[in-house]
Design a protein around this motif. Structure first.
Motif, PDB file in Angstrom:
ATOM      1  N   PHE A  37       0.674  -1.253   0.538  1.00  0.00           N
ATOM      2  CA  PHE A  37      -0.068   0.320   0.140  1.00  0.00           C
ATOM      3  C   PHE A  37       0.728   1.506  -0.318  1.00  0.00           C
ATOM      4  O   PHE A  37       2.126   1.414   0.165  1.00  0.00           O
ATOM      5  CB  PHE A  37      -0.894  -0.523   0.939  1.00  0.00           C
ATOM      6  CG  PHE A  37      -1.778  -1.328   1.767  1.00  0.00           C
ATOM      7  CD1 PHE A  37      -2.392  -1.753   0.300  1.00  0.00           C
ATOM      8  CD2 PHE A  37      -1.563  -2.432   2.226  1.00  0.00           C
ATOM      9  CE1 PHE A  37      -3.591  -2.458   1.159  1.00  0.00           C
ATOM     10  CE2 PHE A  37      -1.904  -3.315   2.462  1.00  0.00           C
ATOM     11  CZ  PHE A  37      -3.048  -3.439   1.610  1.00  0.00           C
ATOM     12  N   HIS A  41      -1.787   4.278   4.056  1.00  0.00           N
ATOM     13  CA  HIS A  41      -2.039   2.828   4.727  1.00  0.00           C
ATOM     14  C   HIS A  41      -1.341   2.395   6.251  1.00  0.00           C
ATOM     15  O   HIS A  41      -0.954   2.741   6.203  1.00  0.00           O
ATOM     16  CB  HIS A  41      -1.808   1.446   3.396  1.00  0.00           C
ATOM     17  CG  HIS A  41      -3.423   0.435   3.975  1.00  0.00           C
ATOM     18  ND1 HIS A  41      -2.634  -0.084   5.017  1.00  0.00           N
ATOM     19  CD2 HIS A  41      -3.751  -0.215   3.207  1.00  0.00           C
ATOM     20  CE1 HIS A  41      -3.688  -1.113   4.987  1.00  0.00           C
ATOM     21  NE2 HIS A  41      -4.398  -0.571   3.996  1.00  0.00           N
ATOM     22  N   GLU A 275      -6.237   0.634  13.334  1.00  0.00           N
ATOM     23  CA  GLU A 275      -7.223   0.808  12.798  1.00  0.00           C
ATOM     24  C   GLU A 275      -8.451   0.083  13.366  1.00  0.00           C
ATOM     25  O   GLU A 275      -9.258   0.349  12.263  1.00  0.00           O
ATOM     26  CB  GLU A 275      -6.500  -0.761  11.885  1.00  0.00           C
ATOM     27  CG  GLU A 275      -7.519  -1.649  10.998  1.00  0.00           C
ATOM     28  CD  GLU A 275      -6.691  -3.258  10.085  1.00  0.00           C
ATOM     29  OE1 GLU A 275      -7.252  -3.834   9.295  1.00  0.00           O
ATOM     30  OE2 GLU A 275      -5.823  -2.957  10.725  1.00  0.00           O
TER      31      GLU A 275
END
Length: 332
Positions: A37, A41, A275
């Protein structure tokens, strides 16, 4: 130049050639990371945090070079490179790519393994997957030095469902690992294995009615356009190990090894926190934009109960019974 000076110079050069480690000791160590990524990311950011922490704890110069945007291939290749001790020294890799070396590796990321984010965090903080990590280190020569991840997977569907009865017979795309089909069948759904890049068209054409993913995937693949109902089943929470090549690790100074171990654990925790928090923010943003409708699922405990026999049988099959027992006993 007199004879004594000449002989002294030759002797010094010979000593350097005979002891190349002296030259290497003076050179700055370079470690190569890889990501599928871009810089934004969460995986790439977690590895950037890892690099910063290593420099902080080691206190000496270390070069970290990140190869982003799949410049060195995909996660499967990163793991192979780390195992061989070349090209890639550290990366975040899905447990699915470790199954060649450990039958239990996919268990790290199995559906219905965690009761929720608190339980998931407690399991990882207590290092309950350490037996699997030790096997992978021994057989694949790759260390699992941190636990990242945190995407909560829910069902995106063309039809609404808020309980077990309404889920019955739902034609849903699942991942290829057999445990996914087994557990979704136990809940009463009709799982089908379909390539990820074909899910959108399959729902659009009525081949299936639903799929499952974390918010980032729903957003990136625009699944909300064909499955605007997000059923909050929270049936899986991703775990993505931060890996480091054992061969590279063994060549490093002990002080740097210690810094890597400490930084890996902390960078993994950073990745999980980042995340999991961004996951809920993405759902809220999609809902606020009118792109999906969040549907509360009222029978999550009943769903967990339905899959317990399947999960227990799977744990026996892959020799992970003790790990499964510890996970189930963990209070959150």
């Amino acid at each position: 130049m007199d004879r004594r000076t000449l002989l002294g110079g030759v002797a010094a050069g010979t000593a350097l050639l005979a002891a190349p480690h002296v030259v290497r000791a003076q050179a700055t160590i370079t470690l190569n990371g890889a990501s599928q990524f871009n810089d934004e990311h969460v995986f790439t950011r977690a590895m950037s945090r890892f690099a910063d922490l290593v420099k902080q704890y080691y206190g000496r110069p270390v070069n970290f070079v990140m190869h982003n945007n799949s410049a060195l291939g995909l996660e499967k290749q990163y793991f192979e490179y780390m195992s061989a001790g070349r090209a890639v020294d550290y990366a975040i890799v899905s447990p699915a790519h470790m199954s060649t070396f450990s039958r239990a590796a996919p268990f790290i990321d199995a559906p219905f393994l965690f009761r929720g984010l608190d339980h998931w965090n407690a399991v990882l903080d207590n290092d309950m997957f350490s037996p699997i990590a030790e096997e992978i280190d021994r057989r694949a020569r790759v260390k699992l030095i941190g636990w990242a991840g945190g995407g909560v997977r829910n069902i995106f569907s063309s039809k609404s469902a808020s309980n077990m009865a309404e889920l019955r017979g739902l034609r849903i795309r699942v991942q290829g690992a057999p445990i996914w089909s087994r557990t979704f069948q136990a809940v009463g759904m009709a799982p089908q294995v379909i390539a990820y890049n074909e899910v959108y068209n399959a729902i659009q054409n009525g081949v299936i009615e639903a799929g499952e993913n974390e918010a980032a995937g729903v957003e990136q693949m625009r699944f909300f356009e064909v499955g605007s109902n997000l059923l909050m089943t929270q049936h899986a929470i991703t775990v993505r190990p931060l890996c480091f090549s054992t061969q590279t690790f063994s060549r490093l100074p002990r002080e740097l090894q210690a810094a890597i171990v400490q930084a890996g654990k902390e960078a993994g925790a950073f990745g999980r926190q980042t995340e999991s928090s961004e996951d809920s923010q993405k759902i809220a943003a999609l809902e606020a934009a009118g792109r999906l409708r969040r549907i509360a699922f009222t029978e999550r405990p009943a769903m967990q109960t339905a899959v317990e026999p399947v999960m227990a049988a799977y744990a026996r099959e892959i020799d992970a019974e003790r790990i499964f027992a510890r996970i189930n006993a963990q209070n959150a």
